[in-house]
Scaffold this motif. Structure first.
Motif, short mmCIF file in Angstrom:
data_model
loop_
_atom_site.label_atom_id
_atom_site.label_comp_id
_atom_site.label_asym_id
_atom_site.label_seq_id
_atom_site.Cartn_x
_atom_site.Cartn_y
_atom_site.Cartn_z
N THR A 140 0.83 -1.20 0.00
CA THR A 140 0.00 0.00 0.00
C THR A 140 0.87 1.25 0.00
N ASN A 176 -2.93 -3.27 7.63
CA ASN A 176 -2.55 -1.89 7.38
C ASN A 176 -1.16 -1.57 7.92
N ASN A 215 1.41 -0.61 4.96
CA ASN A 215 1.62 0.83 4.84
C ASN A 215 2.91 1.26 5.54
N SER A 231 -6.25 4.73 15.24
CA SER A 231 -6.11 3.83 14.10
C SER A 231 -7.49 3.28 13.73
#
Lengths: 225, 368
Positions: free
Chosen positions: B140, B172, B176, B324
């Motif tokens: 990502t 994530n 990321n 988050s």
């Protein structure tokens, strides 16, 4: 020999209200055969409505036996009575009693829907019935868009929806002007000629005279036939 | 079933129906939004457990939960931990937030081997080499910044080369981020001899509890958790959340239930004559009962569908105030909310439906 549709034997209907007993029907015995045209007459309070409720399987007697088309109904449960009503009897009420939110065709279709028929099939037959009484242009109208006479014709179509043998009418012209009333009576007589058994409750002597048979009630008893 | 009648009845009292639907909608919206939080945590933790499965996590003793990235440990403790019997390998890890980049994960080669047992595979290029200014980028991260293998990236004041891109993991925090050699990240960020946490691989799974105990008993500055005890602490937290959800759910159910019941009782009373007529012309008690029940369930379902749709906004709001994005509306949660509403509709419809079914046709025909 004609089939006996209704046979009442020693029927009593007694209401208990706040401790006082009212004998609405007292020892009624009668037979109605297939294809008859009967008027039940009497003053208000004579028990004619109660008699119609018992004949129409809306009510069961306190004592005595009621046989409808060969079946004893005095001990039946609500849902069995409902089944007899929707298959054998078509009701026509004084106040028409159409469902305001439904169209004419949907009102007529309702007894078929309760009998398990699909919507499309029921509506198709409903429209045919409405056409027979000259309301083919009114099928999608709601009751409040129809005149009294038209509403009563819709109600008669509804009574015919499941093709019952018996039409039970409670003062069917009571809420109508004389012209609409005559139209309704003409329609009932036409149904009688086509083979339906007509039982009409009325206090209107002129109407009662047109029937082939009169059952006169007084104080819950049959006074003459 | 006379659906046409139910639909027409809605039309006849649009405002009343709309208000009732609104009531259910608010209840279901609240319950679904709150549940999306615990649903997200379950989802997140299950994912996490897959990666740390069988490993023991060691972090700064007074830091826990979702704040684990704020933990700081002296790297010298790694050799102490390696001395505990049953410890096979220790992977020191440093998390750093880099301006203009995001999360950087510094990890030793050996540490990588422990973690890469899961599904972190390199999609393109190669892994970073020890002692080199090289990074491997999460999928990502690379996509969002249009990075390809060979691009340069600046960490504080040092330039690094992107030598590889990881396959998408669906997590994530990995997708990321960038990964690089631990000493290089420590140098670049000035965090010499500091790490965020250690991942311990026990010699055999049976040793895990013993190692956890040994660390917690003998070290003041660090704490250890097996994946089992992570699960337990998460379950504790979820238990409290679920109690909150349950309380909210009960209130929502009670209020919307009362509203629906009230409206249906009024509707049955208003339609006494119609219901009596229907019974006279042959409807059974069961048919009347079902049609009223269906009407009340339909109201509740309509409210639920709108409420669930709006709860996506609710979850987004919860995520916007969290550090988050945790809140998550899964198909399971949507189904749960809608079934819940169906139940509310059915339960609150029973009383009015029974009233309707028990109406005496003679009485109700007389009623004008």
């Amino acid at each position: 020999m004609k089939k006996v549709l209704f046979e009442l034997k020693d029927v009593w209907k007694i209401y208990c209200m706040k401790g006082t007993e009212t004998q609405a029907l007292r020892d009624i015995s009668l037979k109605i055969e297939n294809g008859e045209y009967v008027a039940i007459v009497g003053q208000s309070g004579s028990g004619k409505s109660t008699l119609m409720h018992v004949i129409g399987c809306l009510d069961t007697p306190t004592r005595g036996s009621v046989v409808v088309d060969g079946k004893e109904i005095s001990q039946l449960e609500d849902d069995d009575l409902a089944k007899i009503r929707r298959e054998k009897i078509g009701f026509v009420f004084q106040a028409f009693n159409l469902i305001d939110s439904l169209t004419a065709a949907e009102n007529v279709a309702m007894p078929m829907r309760f009998n398990g028929y699909g919507k499309a099939e029921s509506i198709k037959r409903a429209k045919e019935l409405l056409k027979r009484v000259g309301l083919e242009k009114r099928v999608d109208h709601k009751p409040n868009q129809l005149s009294g006479g038209e509403q009563q014709r819709v109600a008669i179509c509804r009574a015919l929806a499941n093709d019952p043998e018996i039409i039970l009418a409670d003062e069917p012209t009571g809420n109508l002007d004389s012209r609409s009333g005559s139209e309704i009576i003409a329609l009932m007589e036409e149904l009688h000629k086509s083979g339906k058994t007509i039982i009409m409750v009325t206090h209107d002597q002129n109407l009662a005279k047109r029937a082939k048979r009169q059952i006169k009630l007084k104080d819950g008893q049959i006074v003459n036939e | 079933m006379l659906w046409e009648n139910i639909v027409r009845e809605f039309g006849r009292h649009k405002f009343r129906t709309a208000l009732t639907i609104l009531g259910v909608m608010i209840g279901i919206f609240l319950v679904t939004s709150v549940s999306s939080f615990s649903e997200g945590i379950i989802y997140y933790v299950n994912d996490q457990i897959k990666i740390t499965s069988g490993l023991i996590t060691v972090h700064q003793s007074d830091i826990a939960g979702f704040n684990i990235q704020a933990s700081e440990i002296d790297q010298a403790l790694v050799s102490d931990v390696e001395g505990i019997s049953g410890v096979e390998k220790v992977a020191p890890i440093l998390y750093a937030n880099i301006d203009g980049v995001g999360t950087a994960i510094g990890i030793s080669k050996e540490g990588e081997n422990i973690l890469r047992g899961v599904n972190m595979e390199i999609e393109e290029g190669r892994d970073f080499s020890e002692g080199q200014k090289e990074v491997v980028a999460g999928k990502t991260f690379a996509d969002n910044n249009n990075y390809v293998v060979g691009d340069l990236i600046k960490i504080e004041n040092t330039e690094f080369e992107i030598v590889g891109i990881l396959q998408k993991t669906g997590r994530n925090d990995i997708d990321n981020a960038i990964n690089l050699d631990l000493p290089e990240l420590q140098d670049a960020t000035g965090k010499k001899d500091m790490i965020t946490l250690m991942m311990i691989q026990p010699s055999s799974p049976e040793d895990a509890d013993f190692i956890e105990q040994a660390i917690n008993d003998n070290f003041d500055e660090i704490a250890a958790m097996t994946d089992k005890s992570i699960m337990n602490s998460v379950n504790d937290m979820l238990g409290q959340l679920n109690a909150l959800t349950f309380a909210l759910g009960s209130i929502a159910a009670l209020i919307s239930g009362i509203v629906i019941m009230n409206v249906m009782i009024i509707a049955v009373r208003e339609r006494r004559r119609e219901i009596g007529t229907m019974k006279a012309i042959g409807a059974t008690n069961r048919q009347i009962l079902l049609s009223i029940l269906m009407e009340s369930i339909s109201i509740s379902l309509l409210g639920a569908v709108i409420g669930v749709a709006l709860s996506f906004g609710g979850a987004a709001f919860i995520n916007s105030i969290l550090f988050s994005p945790i809140a998550l509306i899964t198909p399971r949660l949507m189904l749960q909310s809608i079934l819940f509403a169906t139940l509310i509709g059915a339960v609150s419809g029973i009383l009015p439906a029974r009233q309707a079914a028990k109406l005496d046709p003679i009485e109700s025909l007389r009623y004008e």
